[in-house]
Design a protein around this motif. Structure first.
Motif, mmCIF file in Angstrom:
data_model
loop_
_atom_site.group_PDB
_atom_site.id
_atom_site.type_symbol
_atom_site.label_atom_id
_atom_site.label_comp_id
_atom_site.label_asym_id
_atom_site.label_seq_id
_atom_site.Cartn_x
_atom_site.Cartn_y
_atom_site.Cartn_z
ATOM 1 N N GLY A 84 74.485 34.349 29.960
ATOM 2 C CA GLY A 84 75.325 35.052 30.926
ATOM 3 C C GLY A 84 76.798 34.863 30.636
ATOM 4 O O GLY A 84 77.604 35.790 30.786
ATOM 5 N N ALA A 85 77.164 33.663 30.203
ATOM 6 C CA ALA A 85 78.568 33.403 29.861
ATOM 7 C C ALA A 85 78.993 34.215 28.651
ATOM 8 O O ALA A 85 80.168 34.589 28.522
ATOM 9 C CB ALA A 85 78.766 31.908 29.595
ATOM 10 N N ALA A 86 78.056 34.522 27.756
ATOM 11 C CA ALA A 86 78.385 35.267 26.539
ATOM 12 C C ALA A 86 78.772 36.707 26.817
ATOM 13 O O ALA A 86 79.420 37.342 25.978
ATOM 14 C CB ALA A 86 77.199 35.228 25.572
ATOM 15 N N VAL A 87 78.382 37.244 27.979
ATOM 16 C CA VAL A 87 78.738 38.627 28.315
ATOM 17 C C VAL A 87 79.648 38.707 29.532
ATOM 18 O O VAL A 87 79.956 39.799 30.011
ATOM 19 C CB VAL A 87 77.467 39.479 28.561
ATOM 20 N N GLY A 88 80.083 37.549 30.048
ATOM 21 C CA GLY A 88 81.027 37.543 31.151
ATOM 22 C C GLY A 88 80.422 37.527 32.527
ATOM 23 O O GLY A 88 81.149 37.643 33.520
ATOM 24 N N THR A 89 79.094 37.366 32.630
ATOM 25 C CA THR A 89 78.465 37.286 33.956
ATOM 26 C C THR A 89 78.957 36.070 34.712
ATOM 27 O O THR A 89 79.188 36.116 35.929
ATOM 28 C CB THR A 89 76.932 37.228 33.820
ATOM 29 N N VAL A 90 79.116 34.942 34.028
ATOM 30 C CA VAL A 90 79.687 33.727 34.607
ATOM 31 C C VAL A 90 80.775 33.228 33.665
ATOM 32 O O VAL A 90 80.796 33.572 32.479
ATOM 33 C CB VAL A 90 78.628 32.627 34.810
ATOM 34 N N PRO A 213 62.762 32.828 24.406
ATOM 35 C CA PRO A 213 63.518 32.825 25.663
ATOM 36 C C PRO A 213 65.007 33.117 25.482
ATOM 37 O O PRO A 213 65.580 33.891 26.249
ATOM 38 C CB PRO A 213 63.283 31.400 26.197
ATOM 39 N N THR A 214 65.644 32.523 24.471
ATOM 40 C CA THR A 214 67.078 32.752 24.270
ATOM 41 C C THR A 214 67.361 34.195 23.875
ATOM 42 O O THR A 214 68.271 34.835 24.426
ATOM 43 C CB THR A 214 67.630 31.803 23.195
ATOM 44 N N GLY A 215 66.590 34.737 22.933
ATOM 45 C CA GLY A 215 66.811 36.105 22.495
ATOM 46 C C GLY A 215 66.584 37.124 23.590
ATOM 47 O O GLY A 215 67.386 38.055 23.773
ATOM 48 N N VAL A 216 65.503 36.957 24.341
ATOM 49 C CA VAL A 216 65.196 37.894 25.424
ATOM 50 C C VAL A 216 66.238 37.788 26.533
ATOM 51 O O VAL A 216 66.680 38.805 27.092
ATOM 52 C CB VAL A 216 63.778 37.638 25.976
ATOM 53 N N GLU A 217 66.638 36.565 26.863
ATOM 54 C CA GLU A 217 67.644 36.379 27.909
ATOM 55 C C GLU A 217 68.969 37.026 27.514
ATOM 56 O O GLU A 217 69.595 37.727 28.312
ATOM 57 C CB GLU A 217 67.851 34.889 28.175
ATOM 58 N N PHE A 218 69.398 36.810 26.259
ATOM 59 C CA PHE A 218 70.668 37.403 25.843
ATOM 60 C C PHE A 218 70.575 38.927 25.786
ATOM 61 O O PHE A 218 71.501 39.631 26.218
ATOM 62 C CB PHE A 218 71.091 36.863 24.477
ATOM 63 N N ALA A 219 69.484 39.460 25.247
ATOM 64 C CA ALA A 219 69.317 40.914 25.199
ATOM 65 C C ALA A 219 69.352 41.509 26.602
ATOM 66 O O ALA A 219 69.913 42.592 26.830
ATOM 67 C CB ALA A 219 68.018 41.273 24.484
ATOM 68 N N SER A 220 68.750 40.797 27.564
ATOM 69 C CA SER A 220 68.747 41.265 28.949
ATOM 70 C C SER A 220 70.152 41.263 29.541
ATOM 71 O O SER A 220 70.565 42.210 30.212
ATOM 72 C CB SER A 220 67.821 40.385 29.792
ATOM 73 N N GLU A 221 70.883 40.176 29.303
ATOM 74 C CA GLU A 221 72.250 40.093 29.817
ATOM 75 C C GLU A 221 73.134 41.163 29.176
ATOM 76 O O GLU A 221 73.967 41.781 29.862
ATOM 77 C CB GLU A 221 72.828 38.699 29.528
ATOM 78 N N LEU A 222 72.959 41.391 27.893
ATOM 79 C CA LEU A 222 73.764 42.397 27.212
ATOM 80 C C LEU A 222 73.439 43.797 27.726
ATOM 81 O O LEU A 222 74.339 44.628 27.931
ATOM 82 C CB LEU A 222 73.529 42.315 25.701
ATOM 83 N N ARG A 223 72.174 44.047 27.955
ATOM 84 C CA ARG A 223 71.789 45.345 28.512
ATOM 85 C C ARG A 223 72.401 45.531 29.903
ATOM 86 O O ARG A 223 72.888 46.614 30.241
ATOM 87 C CB ARG A 223 70.266 45.450 28.586
ATOM 88 N N ASP A 224 72.376 44.490 30.718
ATOM 89 C CA ASP A 224 72.978 44.593 32.048
ATOM 90 C C ASP A 224 74.475 44.880 31.959
ATOM 91 O O ASP A 224 75.027 45.644 32.761
ATOM 92 C CB ASP A 224 72.743 43.299 32.828
ATOM 93 N N PHE A 225 75.133 44.255 30.979
ATOM 94 C CA PHE A 225 76.562 44.525 30.782
ATOM 95 C C PHE A 225 76.787 45.999 30.443
ATOM 96 O O PHE A 225 77.691 46.648 30.982
ATOM 97 C CB PHE A 225 77.103 43.628 29.664
ATOM 98 N N VAL A 226 75.975 46.530 29.544
ATOM 99 C CA VAL A 226 76.119 47.927 29.136
ATOM 100 C C VAL A 226 75.875 48.855 30.318
ATOM 101 O O VAL A 226 76.610 49.831 30.540
ATOM 102 C CB VAL A 226 75.144 48.246 27.979
ATOM 103 N N GLU A 227 74.841 48.559 31.119
ATOM 104 C CA GLU A 227 74.485 49.427 32.235
ATOM 105 C C GLU A 227 75.470 49.336 33.393
ATOM 106 O O GLU A 227 75.793 50.347 34.025
ATOM 107 C CB GLU A 227 73.086 49.070 32.741
#
Length: 341
Positions: A84-90, A213-227
């Motif tokens: 989440g920190a990698a995409v600015g969520t936190v 877990p790490t790859g799926v979590e990051f892909a999910s966070e990145l997708r949320d950022f895009v959306e």
């Protein structure tokens, strides 16, 4: 966030970070009964500041034991929120806790343990000392009576060419900061005039290698950022965005139950209004080489990309490997048996 619902909840708010740390059950201590008041305190050295070290340091009685913590990182990191920190969520400071707050009686040394001499009961350390713009490496030795090694794991690249040179990892705050900067750079580069649609497609392709877990979590966070944030800042570029999750095995989240795997696949590959289908899963696709702007797969395909994140596995830290080898055959067999449980 919808795409992250497939994973275990890692905290309902940022305030849960200290609470989670405080709620950790103390491990069964291998230490002997406290010495008498007249006897000197046993010196306990802890290597690392991760989950195991933080739990131990928080609960050990510093009035009975002389505790020294050695780590190049002077804070505890709440790793489940690193993606989440990698995409600015936190923000970064919201997922860290200073080591010195864990136990005010414990001494902390900001250094890297390079070797353990278990016969002499000493730890060799290196620390970078800077004065102005000049930095030197300072070495020193710390004696111990009891040693707790909790240095964690390091990224395993499996010897694949180009991974260390061209991929981002996701284990430390510095990694998350580089990824966040890289994502913004990709969008800004794609926004420049004179680029073809093909060039924009390549620049806004984000490759996530590893569907654990790490790859799926990051892909999910990145997708949320895009959306969620994409339409506000980069609406005209969203048609070029692609997140490609590359996995050598035939499934995602291999350690987890099949129902959770299916839910993760469904959530990641679903379409969303205004953005469409952003994420593509490339299963049974091993990586052969990572080049500066192309990922070569074992089946001959080549994936152009703007930013890549390697989340394909962990390996033991060099200090751990050296210590196991140094402890001779008996301890090596014990380690192998423990890993097989």
């Amino acid at each position: 966030m919808q795409a992250c619902d497939v994973l275990d909840d890692i905290g309902s708010s940022l305030s849960s970070v200290p609470a989670a740390l405080g709620a950790m059950s103390p491990p069964t201590s291998p230490l002997p009964p406290p010495p008498s008041a007249s006897a000197p305190r046993e010196k306990v050295v802890v290597l690392g500041t991760g989950w195991g070290a933080a739990s131990f340091v928080k609960t050990i009685d510093g009035s009975k034991y002389d505790v020294t913590v050695i780590s190049p990182r002077n804070f505890f990191l709440f790793t489940p929120m690193l993606a989440g920190a990698a995409v600015g969520t936190v923000e970064y400071r919201s997922i860290t806790e200073p080591v010195r707050k864990l136990n005010p009686r414990a001494e902390f040394l900001e250094a890297t343990a390079t070797h353990v001499d278990w016969r002499a009961r000493t730890v060799e350390c290196e620390s970078v000392v800077c004065e102005g713009n000049s930095c030197v490496i300072d070495t020193f030795t710390v004696p111990y009576d009891r040693l707790l090694v909790t240095v964690g794991a390091t990224t395993n690249t499996f010897g694949i060419p180009g991974v260390r040179e061209h991929c981002n990892f996701l284990k430390q705050i510095g990694d998350a900061r580089r990824i966040r900067t890289g994502i913004v750079n990709c969008f800004e580069r794609a926004n420049l005039p004179g680029l073809t649609d093909e060039q924009r497609d390549a620049t806004l392709t984000f490759a996530v290698i590893g569907a654990g877990p790490t790859g799926v979590e990051f892909a999910s966070e990145l997708r949320d950022f895009v959306e969620q944030d994409g339409p506000t800042y980069y609406k005209h570029l969203l048609k070029h965005v692609s997140i490609k999750v590359i996995e050598a095995s035939s499934t995602v989240l291999a350690p987890f139950d099949s129902s959770l795997q299916a839910a993760a696949v469904a959530a990641l590959t679903s379409s969303s209004a205004g953005v469409g289908k952003v994420t593509e899963l490339l299963l049974s696709s091993g990586v052969q080489e990572v080049k500066p702007d192309v990922i070569s797969l074992n089946d001959g395909r080549e994936i152009p990309y703007g930013l890549s994140v390697w989340a394909a596995g962990n390996g033991p830290a060099p200090l751990t490997v050296g210590l196991i080898e140094d402890l001779e055959e008996e301890q090596a067999e014990a380690q192998a048996e423990a890993r097989g449980r």
